[in-house]
Write an enzyme that holds these catalytic residues in place. Structure first.
Site, PDB file in Angstrom:
ATOM      1  N   GLY A 249       0.790  -1.220   0.000  1.00 53.09           N
ATOM      2  CA  GLY A 249       0.000   0.000   0.000  1.00 53.09           C
ATOM      3  C   GLY A 249       0.823   1.271   0.000  1.00 53.09           C
ATOM      4  O   GLY A 249       0.282   2.367   0.190  1.00 53.09           O
ATOM      5  N   GLU A 291       4.352  -6.738   0.875  1.00 50.08           N
ATOM      6  CA  GLU A 291       3.664  -7.095  -0.368  1.00 50.08           C
ATOM      7  C   GLU A 291       3.441  -5.861  -1.240  1.00 50.08           C
ATOM      8  O   GLU A 291       2.303  -5.448  -1.490  1.00 50.08           O
ATOM      9  CB  GLU A 291       2.326  -7.767  -0.056  1.00 50.08           C
ATOM     10  CG  GLU A 291       2.476  -9.132   0.584  1.00 50.08           C
ATOM     11  CD  GLU A 291       1.147  -9.708   1.057  1.00 50.08           C
ATOM     12  OE1 GLU A 291       1.122 -10.901   1.379  1.00 50.08           O
ATOM     13  OE2 GLU A 291       0.145  -8.968   1.111  1.00 50.08           O
ATOM     14  N   PRO A 292       4.501  -5.248  -1.731  1.00 50.61           N
ATOM     15  CA  PRO A 292       4.338  -4.096  -2.618  1.00 50.61           C
ATOM     16  C   PRO A 292       3.915  -4.524  -4.011  1.00 50.61           C
ATOM     17  O   PRO A 292       4.398  -5.519  -4.549  1.00 50.61           O
ATOM     18  CB  PRO A 292       5.740  -3.474  -2.632  1.00 50.61           C
ATOM     19  CG  PRO A 292       6.657  -4.641  -2.391  1.00 50.61           C
ATOM     20  CD  PRO A 292       5.902  -5.592  -1.498  1.00 50.61           C
ATOM     21  N   GLY A 293       3.008  -3.788  -4.586  1.00 46.46           N
ATOM     22  CA  GLY A 293       2.603  -4.027  -5.966  1.00 46.46           C
ATOM     23  C   GLY A 293       2.729  -2.748  -6.761  1.00 46.46           C
ATOM     24  O   GLY A 293       3.599  -2.590  -7.613  1.00 46.46           O
ATOM     25  N   ARG A 331      -9.234   3.343 -13.665  1.00 46.93           N
ATOM     26  CA  ARG A 331      -9.042   4.025 -12.379  1.00 46.93           C
ATOM     27  C   ARG A 331      -9.573   5.455 -12.343  1.00 46.93           C
ATOM     28  O   ARG A 331     -10.165   5.856 -11.334  1.00 46.93           O
ATOM     29  CB  ARG A 331      -7.568   4.002 -11.970  1.00 46.93           C
ATOM     30  CG  ARG A 331      -7.046   2.596 -11.672  1.00 46.93           C
ATOM     31  CD  ARG A 331      -5.626   2.630 -11.102  1.00 46.93           C
ATOM     32  NE  ARG A 331      -5.599   3.210  -9.776  1.00 46.93           N
ATOM     33  CZ  ARG A 331      -5.107   4.410  -9.503  1.00 46.93           C
ATOM     34  NH1 ARG A 331      -4.590   5.162 -10.467  1.00 46.93           N
ATOM     35  NH2 ARG A 331      -5.118   4.867  -8.264  1.00 46.93           N
ATOM     36  N   TYR A 335     -12.038   5.428  -9.387  1.00 44.80           N
ATOM     37  CA  TYR A 335     -11.482   6.011  -8.168  1.00 44.80           C
ATOM     38  C   TYR A 335     -11.282   7.527  -8.255  1.00 44.80           C
ATOM     39  O   TYR A 335     -10.756   8.114  -7.325  1.00 44.80           O
ATOM     40  CB  TYR A 335     -10.097   5.408  -7.866  1.00 44.80           C
ATOM     41  CG  TYR A 335     -10.063   3.958  -7.520  1.00 44.80           C
ATOM     42  CD1 TYR A 335     -11.044   3.367  -6.729  1.00 44.80           C
ATOM     43  CD2 TYR A 335      -9.015   3.160  -7.950  1.00 44.80           C
ATOM     44  CE1 TYR A 335     -10.984   2.028  -6.382  1.00 44.80           C
ATOM     45  CE2 TYR A 335      -8.938   1.813  -7.612  1.00 44.80           C
ATOM     46  CZ  TYR A 335      -9.934   1.260  -6.827  1.00 44.80           C
ATOM     47  OH  TYR A 335      -9.874  -0.066  -6.483  1.00 44.80           O
ATOM     48  N   CYS A 362     -17.946   4.619 -25.030  1.00 47.31           N
ATOM     49  CA  CYS A 362     -19.264   5.249 -25.096  1.00 47.31           C
ATOM     50  C   CYS A 362     -19.800   5.509 -23.689  1.00 47.31           C
ATOM     51  O   CYS A 362     -20.818   4.955 -23.282  1.00 47.31           O
ATOM     52  CB  CYS A 362     -20.214   4.363 -25.891  1.00 47.31           C
ATOM     53  SG  CYS A 362     -21.727   5.214 -26.386  1.00 47.31           S
ATOM     54  N   TYR A 391      -2.607  -1.561 -11.995  1.00 52.16           N
ATOM     55  CA  TYR A 391      -4.072  -1.576 -12.061  1.00 52.16           C
ATOM     56  C   TYR A 391      -4.631  -0.925 -13.320  1.00 52.16           C
ATOM     57  O   TYR A 391      -5.783  -0.522 -13.349  1.00 52.16           O
ATOM     58  CB  TYR A 391      -4.674  -0.915 -10.811  1.00 52.16           C
ATOM     59  CG  TYR A 391      -4.194  -1.549  -9.542  1.00 52.16           C
ATOM     60  CD1 TYR A 391      -4.605  -2.826  -9.182  1.00 52.16           C
ATOM     61  CD2 TYR A 391      -3.279  -0.900  -8.717  1.00 52.16           C
ATOM     62  CE1 TYR A 391      -4.132  -3.431  -8.033  1.00 52.16           C
ATOM     63  CE2 TYR A 391      -2.794  -1.494  -7.567  1.00 52.16           C
ATOM     64  CZ  TYR A 391      -3.230  -2.768  -7.231  1.00 52.16           C
ATOM     65  OH  TYR A 391      -2.757  -3.365  -6.097  1.00 52.16           O
TER      66      TYR A 391
END
Length: 434
Positions: A249, A291-293, A331, A335, A362, A391
């Site tokens: 995160g 757990e970095p992504g 995103r 978000y 559309c 993402y």
């Protein structure tokens, strides 16, 4: 002109370079929309994470959160760097299998793992299943008995820490679909069930407090809560954890308004907090996993588009449309995520206008960037949106029956196609006629 770019990211023609490759040439060779990854940046960030643990003399794993971007090539790259991965579905696990990723370095997350997914995990003898709920304990118990098998497990717990981030990105608070709540006693009850099962080896605890977090305090609070929790379990039940997994995160910079600390600085603060708290509680310092992504692949990714139409609404707004949009990057619509873009042929040029970057889908909400300063543009120009490595492709869809883009890995000037562009035939491949 983006503050995120520097002169060394330009070639003699003034074009944007992605790990030594001309972004304009990449668009010409592979077509657009195109997702291009700077492989050296990915390797460097993994190594920076690892160096923090080594400098602090603590056992560790850097476990790539592959939901950020999963592909065979990405798993191979993580394996080359000696990394671990976490998967959240049978599909991600299958992709790792196809990449010949070492199964002992795989963690399996998820709040509703199916029986078939857990069977696959057991059959593959993966490194650890991270248990999320009591149903899963029961389901895994039956599967292990039927296969006469054993497996390592960890408990995902919710520490009651609410991270400062978008509400949909908060996962560590008590009111969450994820994990066993610590404060109500759920986590201790789950521990007792696992310890009573000789087929499960309890490695430790895991928590994830959210995504795109800029403040270190929440991580330190969560780390302290995890140490206190396992120390209490040690005092009450004699259980000593091998691992504390603090999740990921760590926030990255998307726009000039973002001001995160370096991702490895988060880790350094967390490691020091865990070591100090463990000493206070007379607990042997466990190994630490992260757990970095996003922080590994986000800044390394670039989305290249070709500019098409333009609409000017006098006195209100100018829209510049590209050949992709919410189908390859949901995103901004989902978000309200912000990005920055540059023209690939003149990324450091002074802006002459501020426009809205619109996608081709559309939907009125298909806006990639709401207000982007740019030099004058024309149809055919290549637009590069920065920091799209996490993402974007991972959440891509075939909305409006548009093919998903191609993905290339670029390392020191050499570009390799790692995910082919979908064809129109691919779009109908699973369809069946009446």
């Amino acid at each position: 002109m983006s503050e995120q770019l520097s002169q060394h990211q330009m070639n003699d023609q003034g074009h944007l370079l992605i790990d030594g490759a001309d972004a304009v040439s990449l668009a010409q060779e592979f077509g657009t929309p195109l997702v291009a990854y700077d492989v050296s940046a990915i390797r460097d960030q993994i190594r920076r994470f690892k160096s923090v643990f080594e400098e602090n003399a603590i056992a560790y794993e850097v476990s790539y959160a592959s939901k950020a971007f999963a592909s065979i090539a990405m798993y191979q790259l993580v394996a080359q760097e000696g990394g671990h991965i976490d998967v959240v579905s049978g599909g991600e696990l299958y992709t790792a299998m196809k990449a010949d990723f070492p199964m002992q370095n795989v963690s399996f997350h998820g709040n509703n793992k199916s029986a078939s997914e857990l069977e696959m995990a057991v059959d593959q003898q993966i490194g650890v299943v991270i248990l999320d709920n009591f149903h899963e304990i029961e389901l895994l118990t039956k599967i292990l008995a039927s296969k006469n098998a054993e497996i390592n497990v960890m408990l995902r717990v919710t520490p009651g820490i609410s991270a400062h981030t978008h509400e949909y990105d908060q996962t560590g608070q008590e009111d969450s679909k994820f994990g066993f709540d610590i404060n109500s006693g759920q986590a201790k009850k789950a521990l007792e069930q696992v310890l009573a099962n000789p087929r499960m080896k309890m490695l430790g605890v895991h928590a994830h407090i959210g995504s795109q977090i800029f403040e270190v305090n929440g991580f330190v609070m969560a780390a302290n809560k995890l140490v206190d929790t396992v120390a209490d379990w040690h005092d009450e039940l004699g259980y000593e954890p091998e691992v504390i997994n603090v999740g990921g995160g760590f926030g990255i910079r998307y726009t000039a308004e973002d001001d995160p600390i370096a991702p490895e600085a988060f880790v350094d603060a967390i490691v020091k907090a865990v070591k100090a708290r463990a000493a206070e509680r007379n607990l042997k310092t466990p190994a630490m996993w992260i757990e970095p992504g996003r922080s590994i692949v986000g800044p390394a990714g670039y989305s290249l588009y070709t500019i098409g139409s333009r609409k000017d609404v006098p006195g209100i707004q100018s829209y510049v449309a590209v050949d992709g949009g919410m189908g390859d990057n949901i995103r901004p619509a989902l978000y309200q995520a912000d990005y920055e873009a540059v023209l690939a042929a003149q990324p450091l040029a002074e802006p002459e206008e501020t426009v809205r970057i619109a996608g081709k889908y559309c939907e009125s909400g298909d806006i990639l960037i709401r207000n982007q300063p740019l030099p004058k543009t024309k149809p055919g120009d290549v637009l590069a949106i920065l920091d799209t490595g996490a993402y974007g492709y991972a959440m891509a869809s075939n909305y409006n029956r548009n093919p998903r883009p191609a993905v290339v890995f670029v390392e020191k000037g050499d570009a390799k196609l790692v995910v082919a562009r979908e064809s129109l035939d691919d779009l109908v491949r699973l369809d069946r006629k009446l």
